[in-house]
Design a protein around this motif. Structure first.
Motif, PDB file in Angstrom:
ATOM      1  N   ASN A 114      -2.735   7.627 -15.098  1.00  0.00           N
ATOM      2  CA  ASN A 114      -3.437   6.441 -14.611  1.00  0.00           C
ATOM      3  C   ASN A 114      -4.824   6.796 -14.082  1.00  0.00           C
ATOM      4  O   ASN A 114      -5.105   6.660 -12.897  1.00  0.00           O
ATOM      5  CB  ASN A 114      -2.616   5.759 -13.513  1.00  0.00           C
ATOM      6  N   PRO A 115      -5.729   7.222 -14.966  1.00  0.00           N
ATOM      7  CA  PRO A 115      -7.048   7.678 -14.511  1.00  0.00           C
ATOM      8  C   PRO A 115      -7.917   6.574 -13.914  1.00  0.00           C
ATOM      9  O   PRO A 115      -8.864   6.862 -13.189  1.00  0.00           O
ATOM     10  CB  PRO A 115      -7.681   8.238 -15.779  1.00  0.00           C
ATOM     11  N   ASN A 116      -7.606   5.319 -14.187  1.00  0.00           N
ATOM     12  CA  ASN A 116      -8.420   4.206 -13.688  1.00  0.00           C
ATOM     13  C   ASN A 116      -7.860   3.561 -12.427  1.00  0.00           C
ATOM     14  O   ASN A 116      -8.429   2.603 -11.918  1.00  0.00           O
ATOM     15  CB  ASN A 116      -8.585   3.157 -14.784  1.00  0.00           C
ATOM     16  N   LEU A 117      -6.753   4.080 -11.929  1.00  0.00           N
ATOM     17  CA  LEU A 117      -6.119   3.499 -10.748  1.00  0.00           C
ATOM     18  C   LEU A 117      -7.042   3.636  -9.545  1.00  0.00           C
ATOM     19  O   LEU A 117      -7.457   4.735  -9.191  1.00  0.00           O
ATOM     20  CB  LEU A 117      -4.786   4.211 -10.475  1.00  0.00           C
ATOM     21  N   ASN A 118      -7.371   2.505  -8.924  1.00  0.00           N
ATOM     22  CA  ASN A 118      -8.215   2.571  -7.727  1.00  0.00           C
ATOM     23  C   ASN A 118      -7.511   2.050  -6.476  1.00  0.00           C
ATOM     24  O   ASN A 118      -7.964   2.284  -5.375  1.00  0.00           O
ATOM     25  CB  ASN A 118      -9.570   1.874  -7.929  1.00  0.00           C
ATOM     26  N   THR A 119      -6.388   1.347  -6.646  1.00  0.00           N
ATOM     27  CA  THR A 119      -5.649   0.841  -5.496  1.00  0.00           C
ATOM     28  C   THR A 119      -4.155   1.108  -5.700  1.00  0.00           C
ATOM     29  O   THR A 119      -3.583   0.701  -6.710  1.00  0.00           O
ATOM     30  CB  THR A 119      -5.859  -0.676  -5.322  1.00  0.00           C
ATOM     31  N   LEU A 120      -3.555   1.796  -4.723  1.00  0.00           N
ATOM     32  CA  LEU A 120      -2.122   2.073  -4.746  1.00  0.00           C
ATOM     33  C   LEU A 120      -1.542   1.645  -3.418  1.00  0.00           C
ATOM     34  O   LEU A 120      -1.872   2.208  -2.366  1.00  0.00           O
ATOM     35  CB  LEU A 120      -1.864   3.562  -4.992  1.00  0.00           C
ATOM     36  N   GLU A 121      -0.705   0.616  -3.457  1.00  0.00           N
ATOM     37  CA  GLU A 121      -0.098   0.081  -2.242  1.00  0.00           C
ATOM     38  C   GLU A 121       1.411   0.309  -2.301  1.00  0.00           C
ATOM     39  O   GLU A 121       2.108  -0.273  -3.128  1.00  0.00           O
ATOM     40  CB  GLU A 121      -0.409  -1.405  -2.102  1.00  0.00           C
ATOM     41  N   LEU A 122       1.887   1.172  -1.420  1.00  0.00           N
ATOM     42  CA  LEU A 122       3.309   1.513  -1.359  1.00  0.00           C
ATOM     43  C   LEU A 122       3.867   1.296   0.050  1.00  0.00           C
ATOM     44  O   LEU A 122       4.866   1.887   0.431  1.00  0.00           O
ATOM     45  CB  LEU A 122       3.508   2.982  -1.770  1.00  0.00           C
ATOM     46  N   GLN A 123       3.203   0.466   0.822  1.00  0.00           N
ATOM     47  CA  GLN A 123       3.614   0.260   2.200  1.00  0.00           C
ATOM     48  C   GLN A 123       4.978  -0.408   2.302  1.00  0.00           C
ATOM     49  O   GLN A 123       5.396  -1.132   1.421  1.00  0.00           O
ATOM     50  CB  GLN A 123       2.555  -0.543   2.973  1.00  0.00           C
ATOM     51  N   ASP A 124       5.639  -0.101   3.425  1.00  0.00           N
ATOM     52  CA  ASP A 124       6.923  -0.718   3.762  1.00  0.00           C
ATOM     53  C   ASP A 124       7.992  -0.462   2.699  1.00  0.00           C
ATOM     54  O   ASP A 124       8.584  -1.380   2.143  1.00  0.00           O
ATOM     55  CB  ASP A 124       6.755  -2.211   4.021  1.00  0.00           C
ATOM     56  N   ASN A 125       8.211   0.825   2.414  1.00  0.00           N
ATOM     57  CA  ASN A 125       9.279   1.279   1.530  1.00  0.00           C
ATOM     58  C   ASN A 125      10.096   2.325   2.283  1.00  0.00           C
ATOM     59  O   ASN A 125      10.072   2.338   3.516  1.00  0.00           O
ATOM     60  CB  ASN A 125       8.685   1.860   0.230  1.00  0.00           C
ATOM     61  N   GLN A 126      10.775   3.193   1.579  1.00  0.00           N
ATOM     62  CA  GLN A 126      11.581   4.246   2.206  1.00  0.00           C
ATOM     63  C   GLN A 126      11.172   5.618   1.673  1.00  0.00           C
ATOM     64  O   GLN A 126      11.988   6.517   1.519  1.00  0.00           O
ATOM     65  CB  GLN A 126      13.060   3.978   1.948  1.00  0.00           C
ATOM     66  N   ILE A 127       9.896   5.785   1.403  1.00  0.00           N
ATOM     67  CA  ILE A 127       9.364   7.005   0.799  1.00  0.00           C
ATOM     68  C   ILE A 127       9.343   8.134   1.834  1.00  0.00           C
ATOM     69  O   ILE A 127       8.814   7.963   2.929  1.00  0.00           O
ATOM     70  CB  ILE A 127       7.953   6.746   0.243  1.00  0.00           C
ATOM     71  N   THR A 128       9.928   9.267   1.453  1.00  0.00           N
ATOM     72  CA  THR A 128       9.972  10.419   2.363  1.00  0.00           C
ATOM     73  C   THR A 128       8.912  11.462   2.027  1.00  0.00           C
ATOM     74  O   THR A 128       8.559  12.270   2.879  1.00  0.00           O
ATOM     75  CB  THR A 128      11.362  11.075   2.343  1.00  0.00           C
ATOM     76  N   SER A 129       8.432  11.479   0.796  1.00  0.00           N
ATOM     77  CA  SER A 129       7.370  12.424   0.424  1.00  0.00           C
ATOM     78  C   SER A 129       6.582  11.861  -0.746  1.00  0.00           C
ATOM     79  O   SER A 129       7.066  11.016  -1.491  1.00  0.00           O
ATOM     80  CB  SER A 129       7.959  13.788   0.058  1.00  0.00           C
TER      81      SER A 129
END
Length: 135
Positions: A54-69
């Motif tokens: 995804n070379p063009n990705l400029n916004t990544l929103e992963l808030q409010d999940n259960q991500i540990t790393s």
């Protein structure tokens, strides 16, 4: 639903927003080379896949999940400007120096220490950093 059907044929997709869908697995976006925005907030995702496709990705929103790393993004060629991983269970952060255009980073409400945050202050492009409070 907890996962999505195969989306790999959506190679021209620019924006994928899936808020509050109870997703437990991050969709495979590795073939979406035109993707500029990926918003997967307010789900139950535990693991984040690589974003090397995804070379063009400029916004990544992963808030409010259960991500540990988070995966090692150091080899990423992404144009990422905004990364929101607040309200997760992160105990550390990977090297984000590969994101030379990163200017907004939200990491509050995780399990990070001040030592995890210090390297972020050395990234000259970050102008909007939110890191407190931590759980």
């Amino acid at each position: 639903f907890t996962s999505l059907p195969d989306l790999s044929n959506l190679t021209k997709l620019n924006v994928l927003m899936l808020y509050n869908c109870q997703l437990q697995i991050m969709p495979d976006v590795s073939k979406m080379s035109n993707l500029t925005q990926l918003a997967l907030g307010v789900n139950k995702i535990k693991e984040v896949s690589q974003l090397s496709g995804n070379p063009n990705l400029n916004t990544l929103e992963l808030q409010d999940n259960q991500i540990t790393s988070l995966p090692d993004f150091s080899v990423s060629k992404s144009k990422l400007k905004i990364l929101k991983v607040n309200k997760n269970k992160l105990e550390s952060l990977p090297d984000l120096s590969g994101f030379i255009e990163l200017d907004t980073l939200y990491v509050q409400e995780n399990k990070l220490t001040f030592e995890d945050i210090i390297p972020l202050t050395r990234q000259s492009g970050i102008v909007n950093l939110k890191y407190a409070p931590q759980d």
